[in-house]
Design an enzyme around this catalytic site. Structure first.
Site, short mmCIF file in Angstrom:
data_model
loop_
_atom_site.label_atom_id
_atom_site.label_comp_id
_atom_site.label_asym_id
_atom_site.label_seq_id
_atom_site.Cartn_x
_atom_site.Cartn_y
_atom_site.Cartn_z
N ASP A 20 0.85 -1.19 0.00
CA ASP A 20 0.00 0.00 0.00
C ASP A 20 0.89 1.25 0.00
OD1 ASP A 20 -1.64 2.14 0.51
OD2 ASP A 20 -2.73 1.19 2.16
N LYS A 34 -3.54 9.53 -3.11
CA LYS A 34 -2.93 10.74 -2.53
C LYS A 34 -2.10 11.54 -3.53
CE LYS A 34 -3.64 9.91 2.24
NZ LYS A 34 -3.67 8.64 2.97
#
Ligand SMILES: *Cc1c(COP(=O)(O)O)cnc(C)c1O
Length: 441
Positions: A240, A269
């Protein structure tokens, strides 16, 4: 603009908006932001704030970057959205090609979604169905105790159990939680993993830095060892990189600190430079091929309305172009070095403990009588003090951290450091903070 308008906007906001991770009863008025430029955000009274947390860790090149704006604006006038089942478009193909070139060589397919949580959901489904499609039942998942992978149910299930997940505890699926690896516990972790390896579909982890847990950091060499062990036990690995991707750790990806390679990777992000929401799950052909079949039931039945939205893809393409520029890579290096020098100063401060740094991420703990936790009231007091000083810091309890956009200048970074030292002086005695009890009233 005047204070009246500002407080009116806050009142109008309170009448209609429910903010994330916010206890709406006790929350102060939100700050109305009217403009962003570079490292600064401006409120409606013209006060400027340095965005030291990259607006929840997403902004890479500064706010309202003209190049990204220009590219997205062109795309907006050309093609804003098209269904991604049965159709494709240049920005999605180009982005997949460009991204895969930067990732470990085994990453060969890109699956698009909307945010970090959905990137994780898609990854988990790939792993579970990978086994299912081969007639095996492997439903156990391995994760770190203090992990954070998002707020949707699957992502919440593989995140550490905490006050955030408590109301849903009985509805989260079973996960085997292990400690992050150290030289001392590695052998023990291997025994734990081995015991259930036959039923374990995958291991999901935040590489090197556990962001939401409070910027906890651990060593690449220990993760490598754990990954190697999982590979031998045929446990798939989901890396991740929603937070660590796109330069945060000082290299383009946390993967660049590791010798072992994962089967699946998650991004969001910084992916679009913080301009628009988008999630990406990449995988190896080994995973992808397990879904190829004349049997329709082996299809990955997952998708979102805005899958591979052309505007978000274009923002990502523009952001990655900026990221790969020599001056941006030099800025990442420079921020890492400047942080590193400052850790030396912080480490000797009597009110500071556990100073840590990985690339552009710097974190430390303010020593208090209270426990280190998200609900440590120290955080709120520090937050307000920094806001007053025109700096957006968002302590996780008593853990303070910096995750600046890469466009921050040495002077601006020094300004933040100087203010940190001043604030530490201001609150030199931990007793000047109210106790948990008093603060709650
Ligand atoms: C923030 C985060 C997520 C969730 O991403 P959202 O876009 O907020 O859903 C997942 N994993 C990690 C490591 C994160 O930091």
């Amino acid at each position: 603009m005047n204070t009246l308008i500002q407080s009116r906007l806050a009142e109008r906001d309170k009448a209609v908006n429910w903010h994330p991770y916010t206890q709406m009863k006790t929350a102060g008025n939100p700050v109305p932001i009217v403009k962003g430029k570079g490292v600064y955000l401006y409120d409606n009274e013209g006060k400027k704030y340095i965005d030291a947390v990259s607006s929840w860790w997403v902004t890479l090149h500064g706010h309202a970057h003209p190049y990204i704006a220009e590219r997205v604006s062109q795309q907006l006038n050309t093609l804003e959205q098209v269904i991604f089942a049965g159709f494709t478009h240049e920005p999605a193909v180009q982005l997949s090609e460009n991204l895969l070139k930067l990732l470990p060589g085994n990453q060969e397919k890109v699956f698009y979604s909307d945010n970090g949580s959905t990137a994780v959901e898609a990854a988990l489904k790939m792993c579970i169905q990978y086994a299912y499609n081969q007639g095996k039942e492997k439903t156990k998942i391995l994760a770190f105790k203090e992990a954070y992978h998002g707020d949707t149910f699957g992502a919440m299930s593989v995140s550490g159990r905490s006050v955030w997940t408590k109301p849903f505890g009985s509805m989260l699926f079973e996960v085997i939680f292990i400690d992050t690896p150290t030289a001392e516990n590695l052998e023990h972790l291997k025994i734990q993993i081995k015991a259930l390896a036959g039923e374990t579909a995958c291991f999901i982890y935040e590489p090197l830095v556990q962001g939401a847990a409070g910027m906890l950091m651990y060593e690449a060499e220990h993760l490598d060892e754990l990954m190697k062990f999982c590979r031998n036990e045929e446990i798939l690995m989901i890396q991740d990189e929603v937070f660590t991707g796109f330069g945060r750790t000082g290299k383009l990806f946390a993967a660049d600190h590791l010798t072992e390679i994962p089967d699946i990777m998650c991004f969001s992000k910084g992916l679009t430079g913080g301009t628009m929401p988008m999630g990406i799950t990449t995988c190896s052909n080994r995973i992808f091929n397990a879904f190829l079949s004349d049997d329709k039931y082996k299809t990955l039945f997952h998708g979102h309305s805005f899958t591979a939205n052309p505007l978000a893809c274009t923002a990502a393409l523009a952001s990655m172009e900026l990221l790969l520029k020599e001056e941006t890579l030099a800025a990442i290096d420079r921020i890492s070095r400047q942080h590193s020098d400052f850790t030396g100063i912080l480490a000797s401060h009597p009110n500071v403990e556990n100073v840590r740094q990985t690339g552009t991420i710097l974190a430390f703990e303010y020593k208090t009588d209270q426990n280190t936790s998200y609900f440590n009231e120290t955080g709120k007091i520090l937050y307000d003090e920094f806001l007053q000083r025109g700096i957006i810091m968002r302590p996780l309890g008593n853990i303070m951290y910096l995750v600046p956009p890469y466009c921050i200048t040495p002077e601006e970074l020094d300004f933040i450091y100087r203010n940190i030292l001043e604030v530490l002086e201001l609150f030199r005695e931990p007793t000047c903070f109210p106790t948990d009890e008093a603060a709650r009233e």
